[in-house]
Design a protein around this motif. Structure first.
Motif, PDB file in Angstrom:
ATOM      1  N   ARG A 109      37.558  40.548  38.635  1.00 14.78           N
ATOM      2  CA  ARG A 109      38.958  41.041  38.872  1.00 14.78           C
ATOM      3  C   ARG A 109      39.672  40.990  37.541  1.00 14.78           C
ATOM      4  O   ARG A 109      40.289  42.030  37.163  1.00 14.78           O
ATOM      5  CB  ARG A 109      39.745  40.252  39.931  1.00 14.78           C
ATOM      6  CG  ARG A 109      41.069  40.834  39.926  1.00 14.78           C
ATOM      7  CD  ARG A 109      41.997  39.606  40.929  1.00 14.78           C
ATOM      8  NE  ARG A 109      42.185  38.384  40.099  1.00 14.78           N
ATOM      9  CZ  ARG A 109      42.752  38.284  39.057  1.00 14.78           C
ATOM     10  NH1 ARG A 109      43.674  39.348  38.583  1.00 14.78           N
ATOM     11  NH2 ARG A 109      43.061  37.239  38.156  1.00 14.78           N
ATOM     12  N   THR A 136      41.227  44.035  35.488  1.00 11.47           N
ATOM     13  CA  THR A 136      42.449  44.308  35.256  1.00 11.47           C
ATOM     14  C   THR A 136      42.965  44.074  33.833  1.00 11.47           C
ATOM     15  O   THR A 136      43.949  45.022  33.121  1.00 11.47           O
ATOM     16  CB  THR A 136      43.520  43.249  35.992  1.00 11.47           C
ATOM     17  OG1 THR A 136      42.939  41.896  35.607  1.00 11.47           O
ATOM     18  CG2 THR A 136      43.208  43.514  37.643  1.00 11.47           C
ATOM     19  N   GLN A 182      43.247  48.846  38.264  1.00  9.39           N
ATOM     20  CA  GLN A 182      43.722  47.925  39.442  1.00  9.39           C
ATOM     21  C   GLN A 182      42.503  47.375  40.222  1.00  9.39           C
ATOM     22  O   GLN A 182      41.583  48.164  40.464  1.00  9.39           O
ATOM     23  CB  GLN A 182      44.763  48.655  40.472  1.00  9.39           C
ATOM     24  CG  GLN A 182      46.242  48.954  39.898  1.00  9.39           C
ATOM     25  CD  GLN A 182      46.830  49.949  40.757  1.00  9.39           C
ATOM     26  OE1 GLN A 182      46.504  50.295  41.864  1.00  9.39           O
ATOM     27  NE2 GLN A 182      48.337  50.040  40.599  1.00  9.39           N
ATOM     28  N   TRP A 183      43.061  46.072  40.817  1.00  5.81           N
ATOM     29  CA  TRP A 183      41.790  45.432  41.651  1.00  5.81           C
ATOM     30  C   TRP A 183      42.469  45.716  43.034  1.00  5.81           C
ATOM     31  O   TRP A 183      43.228  44.862  43.644  1.00  5.81           O
ATOM     32  CB  TRP A 183      41.683  44.050  41.277  1.00  5.81           C
ATOM     33  CG  TRP A 183      40.853  43.375  42.099  1.00  5.81           C
ATOM     34  CD1 TRP A 183      41.084  42.356  43.002  1.00  5.81           C
ATOM     35  CD2 TRP A 183      39.370  43.278  41.938  1.00  5.81           C
ATOM     36  NE1 TRP A 183      39.845  41.939  43.674  1.00  5.81           N
ATOM     37  CE2 TRP A 183      38.622  42.514  42.835  1.00  5.81           C
ATOM     38  CE3 TRP A 183      38.272  43.863  41.095  1.00  5.81           C
ATOM     39  CZ2 TRP A 183      37.396  42.054  42.736  1.00  5.81           C
ATOM     40  CZ3 TRP A 183      37.189  43.730  41.218  1.00  5.81           C
ATOM     41  CH2 TRP A 183      36.385  42.599  42.130  1.00  5.81           C
ATOM     42  N   THR A 184      42.030  46.799  43.661  1.00  4.98           N
ATOM     43  CA  THR A 184      42.400  47.054  44.912  1.00  4.98           C
ATOM     44  C   THR A 184      41.668  46.283  46.019  1.00  4.98           C
ATOM     45  O   THR A 184      40.540  45.769  45.881  1.00  4.98           O
ATOM     46  CB  THR A 184      42.141  48.588  45.190  1.00  4.98           C
ATOM     47  OG1 THR A 184      40.932  49.018  45.242  1.00  4.98           O
ATOM     48  CG2 THR A 184      43.062  49.289  44.048  1.00  4.98           C
ATOM     49  N   GLY A 185      42.230  46.495  47.319  1.00  6.76           N
ATOM     50  CA  GLY A 185      41.171  45.978  48.316  1.00  6.76           C
ATOM     51  C   GLY A 185      39.815  46.780  48.541  1.00  6.76           C
ATOM     52  O   GLY A 185      39.044  45.983  49.117  1.00  6.76           O
ATOM     53  N   ARG A 239      38.206  48.019  46.171  1.00 10.19           N
ATOM     54  CA  ARG A 239      37.058  47.592  45.281  1.00 10.19           C
ATOM     55  C   ARG A 239      36.917  46.133  45.452  1.00 10.19           C
ATOM     56  O   ARG A 239      35.713  45.982  45.154  1.00 10.19           O
ATOM     57  CB  ARG A 239      37.985  47.766  43.591  1.00 10.19           C
ATOM     58  CG  ARG A 239      38.205  49.369  43.372  1.00 10.19           C
ATOM     59  CD  ARG A 239      39.111  49.332  42.069  1.00 10.19           C
ATOM     60  NE  ARG A 239      39.359  50.797  41.844  1.00 10.19           N
ATOM     61  CZ  ARG A 239      40.068  51.253  40.831  1.00 10.19           C
ATOM     62  NH1 ARG A 239      40.909  50.470  40.171  1.00 10.19           N
ATOM     63  NH2 ARG A 239      40.189  52.531  40.688  1.00 10.19           N
TER      64      ARG A 239
END
Length: 152
Positions: A19, A23, A28-31, A33
């Motif tokens: 993560r 970043t 972005q560290w999405t759900g 991903r």
């Protein structure tokens, strides 16, 4: 690439390192991903995008398309969070995403395990040989097929 010591991460520390790496690169560290990374890191051998899509689908209770997983895996490879095992069209989580190395895979033909080792001198020789031939290498892929210690 200079020789250095690096710390291999596992479990929650691996996900946190991934993560952080993503970043720091402005992504972005999405759900989704995170779900793909969790699934990838949960496999004990290289996993295809279809394997990962199936694992994520089970966890989320809805169908996740392999196309979506491929896009995320491409991002992960480009961000050094995952490595692609070319000969198997499969992926493994990079357990030290903060370190950039040309990866050498040792792939067992019996059980499918892929162990990754770093040997900067071999990778340097491959890069130099390519450059001497007038080729500009981006990412050397070195895979050795054989039998692992457990299957021998």
């Amino acid at each position: 690439m200079a020789r250095h010591d690096h710390h291999a991460h596992g479990g929650t520390a691996l996900k946190e390192a991934a993560r952080e790496q993503l970043t720091e690169q402005g992504e972005q560290w999405t759900g989704m991903r995170e779900a793909v990374f969790d699934a990838l890191a949960g496999f004990d051998r290289p996993a295809s995008a279809y394997d990962i899509a199936e694992a994520v689908s089970k966890v989320q209770g809805r169908r996740v398309a392999a196309n979506s997983v491929y896009r995320i895996l491409d991002l992960f490879v480009g961000s050094n969070l995952a490595r692609r095992v070319e000969s198997a069209n499969a992926y493994v989580a990079n357990n030290h995403p903060g370190c950039l190395h040309d990866c050498i895979f040792l792939i067992c033909d019996s059980c499918g395990q892929a162990k990754h080792i770093d040997n900067d001198s071999i990778a340097k020789d491959v890069r130099q040989a390519a450059e001497k031939s007038g080729f500009a290498p981006k990412r050397p892929v070195i895979e050795v097929r054989g039998t692992c210690e457990d299957c021998a």
